[in-house]
Enzyme design. Structure first.
Site, PDB file in Angstrom:
ATOM      1  N   ARG A 122     -23.756  44.800  41.728  1.00 48.52           N
ATOM      2  CA  ARG A 122     -22.866  44.081  40.812  1.00 48.52           C
ATOM      3  C   ARG A 122     -21.430  44.527  41.053  1.00 48.52           C
ATOM      4  O   ARG A 122     -21.082  45.690  40.879  1.00 48.52           O
ATOM      5  CB  ARG A 122     -23.265  44.337  39.361  1.00 48.52           C
ATOM      6  CG  ARG A 122     -24.586  43.716  38.981  1.00 48.52           C
ATOM      7  CD  ARG A 122     -24.546  42.213  39.108  1.00 48.52           C
ATOM      8  NE  ARG A 122     -25.655  41.580  38.390  1.00 48.52           N
ATOM      9  CZ  ARG A 122     -25.790  40.282  38.286  1.00 48.52           C
ATOM     10  NH1 ARG A 122     -24.919  39.464  38.856  1.00 48.52           N
ATOM     11  NH2 ARG A 122     -26.815  39.780  37.627  1.00 48.52           N
ATOM     12  N   GLY A 156     -17.640  42.080  21.233  1.00 48.25           N
ATOM     13  CA  GLY A 156     -16.263  42.555  21.175  1.00 48.25           C
ATOM     14  C   GLY A 156     -15.442  42.203  22.392  1.00 48.25           C
ATOM     15  O   GLY A 156     -14.232  42.408  22.410  1.00 48.25           O
ATOM     16  N   GLU A 196     -28.558  31.846  48.455  1.00 45.68           N
ATOM     17  CA  GLU A 196     -27.808  32.319  49.625  1.00 45.68           C
ATOM     18  C   GLU A 196     -26.643  33.237  49.271  1.00 45.68           C
ATOM     19  O   GLU A 196     -26.135  33.954  50.130  1.00 45.68           O
ATOM     20  CB  GLU A 196     -27.311  31.122  50.458  1.00 45.68           C
ATOM     21  CG  GLU A 196     -26.291  30.233  49.765  1.00 45.68           C
ATOM     22  CD  GLU A 196     -26.899  29.221  48.781  1.00 45.68           C
ATOM     23  OE1 GLU A 196     -26.119  28.590  48.056  1.00 45.68           O
ATOM     24  OE2 GLU A 196     -28.127  29.077  48.722  1.00 45.68           O
TER      25      GLU A 196
END
Length: 184
Positions: free
Chosen positions: A57, A111, A135
């Site tokens: 990530r 928040g 992909e």
């Protein structure tokens, strides 16, 4: 409402998928498509293995362990929570569900974002392909025995993986409904 947070929302910045808004002294993010909704899928294989996905990530600059998840309307078409959950489960894990049930919907980070997420339970799973995402994704699928899932997640956290606390809510939904009754 607090007077510091009243008045019309102003757009501070807008990209392809996200928008930053201000309202009074408050700043927050919102998705620019599909009503800002996403799904998390709780899915257990016929062998009683819970499905997790691992991926890098960018905002965290590290790998995460997550339950399969995705955006509603990600393909810019008509989507329901159930159809988005079924599509994302198949795309990410290679498992197809015969039934998807929405368990509850709520804010992901009230928040910081207006995004809403729905926990969905997928049942009647059949393996169709190996998974791995589309992909643009590099997803590793993990199938973990239900009884070992919490221990496995804790060990992955100790190895340095980022863990969303919603994973533990997902563990609750393996066996239970939002009201605490047994999943049927």
């Amino acid at each position: 409402m607090n007077p510091k947070h009243e008045g019309p929302a102003q757009v501070a910045w807008e990209g392809r998928w996200l928008r930053i808004r201000t309202r009074g002294t408050w700043e927050y993010a919102e998705r620019t498509h599909a009503e800002g909704k996403a799904v998390i899928i709780v899915a257990v294989t016929p062998e009683r293995k819970l499905l997790f996905v691992e991926q890098y990530r960018v905002p965290l600059q590290q790998r995460t362990i997550e339950m399969p998840a995705g955006l509603v309307g990600d393909n810019l078409g008509e989507d329901t929570l159930e159809s988005a959950a079924a599509r994302e489960l198949l795309e990410e894990t290679g498992w197809q569900a015969s039934h998807v049930e929405v368990l509850m919907e709520g804010p992901t980070s009230s928040g910081m974002s207006s995004e809403m997420i729905a926990f969905c339970r997928a049942t009647g799973l059949t393996r169709v392909h190996a998974g791995g995402g589309d992909e643009t994704e590099d997803i590793t699928v993990h199938e973990v025995p239900v009884d070992e899932a919490a221990r496995w997640l804790t060990s992955k956290m100790a190895e340095g993986y980022a863990m969303d606390p919603k994973l533990w809510a997902g563990l609750w939904f393996v066996e239970r409904n939002p009201d605490g009754s047994r999943a049927g």
